[in-house]
Scaffold this motif. Structure first.
Motif, PDB file in Angstrom:
ATOM      1  N   LYS A  48       1.011  -1.080   0.093  1.00 12.27           N
ATOM      2  CA  LYS A  48       0.033  -0.329   0.024  1.00 12.27           C
ATOM      3  C   LYS A  48       0.632   1.148  -0.380  1.00 12.27           C
TER       4      LYS A  48
ATOM      5  N   ASP B  59       2.040   1.099  -3.585  1.00 14.11           N
ATOM      6  CA  ASP B  59       1.301   2.473  -4.284  1.00 14.11           C
ATOM      7  C   ASP B  59       1.259   3.863  -4.375  1.00 14.11           C
ATOM      8  N   SER B  60       1.028   4.488  -2.983  1.00 14.20           N
ATOM      9  CA  SER B  60       0.989   4.969  -2.618  1.00 14.20           C
ATOM     10  C   SER B  60       2.505   6.588  -3.036  1.00 14.20           C
TER      11      SER B  60
ATOM     12  N   GLN C  53       3.926   5.809  -5.642  1.00 18.03           N
ATOM     13  CA  GLN C  53       4.140   5.755  -6.950  1.00 18.03           C
ATOM     14  C   GLN C  53       3.174   7.136  -6.866  1.00 18.03           C
ATOM     15  N   LYS C  54       1.975   6.746  -6.766  1.00 22.20           N
ATOM     16  CA  LYS C  54       0.530   7.658  -7.298  1.00 22.20           C
ATOM     17  C   LYS C  54       0.955   9.404  -6.141  1.00 22.20           C
TER      18      LYS C  54
ATOM     19  N   GLN D  39      -4.168   0.123 -10.959  1.00 17.01           N
ATOM     20  CA  GLN D  39      -3.114  -0.566 -12.226  1.00 17.01           C
ATOM     21  C   GLN D  39      -3.340  -1.766 -11.262  1.00 17.01           C
TER      22      GLN D  39
ATOM     23  N   ASP E 277      -0.747  -5.405 -11.028  1.00 22.40           N
ATOM     24  CA  ASP E 277      -0.200  -6.265 -11.734  1.00 22.40           C
ATOM     25  C   ASP E 277      -0.329  -7.454 -10.954  1.00 22.40           C
TER      26      ASP E 277
ATOM     27  N   ASN F  67       2.680  -8.647  -8.570  1.00 17.96           N
ATOM     28  CA  ASN F  67       2.592  -8.221  -7.766  1.00 17.96           C
ATOM     29  C   ASN F  67       2.132  -9.513  -6.852  1.00 17.96           C
TER      30      ASN F  67
END
Length: 124
Positions: free
Chosen positions: A84, A87-88, A90-91, A108, A110, A113
């Motif tokens: 998590k 992902d944060s 990256q965003k 997305q 993956d 993942n």
């Protein structure tokens, strides 16, 4: 060293704290760090097929289905927040760069993942 780790865990019918296991290995003249020991135990589980649980109580050999489920629950609880966070990051990075993410990019999926694989297991 892997055999020494496994034998020590097997001899003790209780979870072994990392510090205790590391002290034992160092007393056996293995000159390793905590990080190296954890990497070896990870390799024992992933590559060599040892059933070693890790928890807040320490390392132990998995003997029952219940112990297996507890070990998996512990690892999943540690893993999901890391994914998590990734992902944060990256965003946030894309947001800071004023790049508008598409719907597909934002959500997305993956399939490589490990979270995807774990989520699929939970659905079954």
């Amino acid at each position: 060293m892997k055999i020494a780790i496994f034998d020590y865990l097997k001899r003790n019918n209780r979870p072994i704290k990392r510090a205790e296991l590391l002290n034992y290995l160092q007393s056996m003249n293995y000159n390793i760090t905590d990080r190296e020991m954890r990497a070896i135990i990870e390799d024992m589980c992933i590559t060599d097929g040892y059933s070693i649980a890790s928890s807040e109580r320490g390392y132990s050999i998995i003997h029952t289905e219940e112990e297996l489920l507890r070990a998996m629950k512990y690892l999943k609880a540690k893993a999901f927040p890391l994914f998590k966070r990734a992902d944060s990051l990256q965003k946030s990075f894309h947001k800071d760069k004023n790049k508008q993410l598409s719907f597909e990019e934002f959500f997305q999926i993956d399939k490589n993942n490990p979270c995807y694989e774990l989520n699929q297991l939970e659905k079954d």
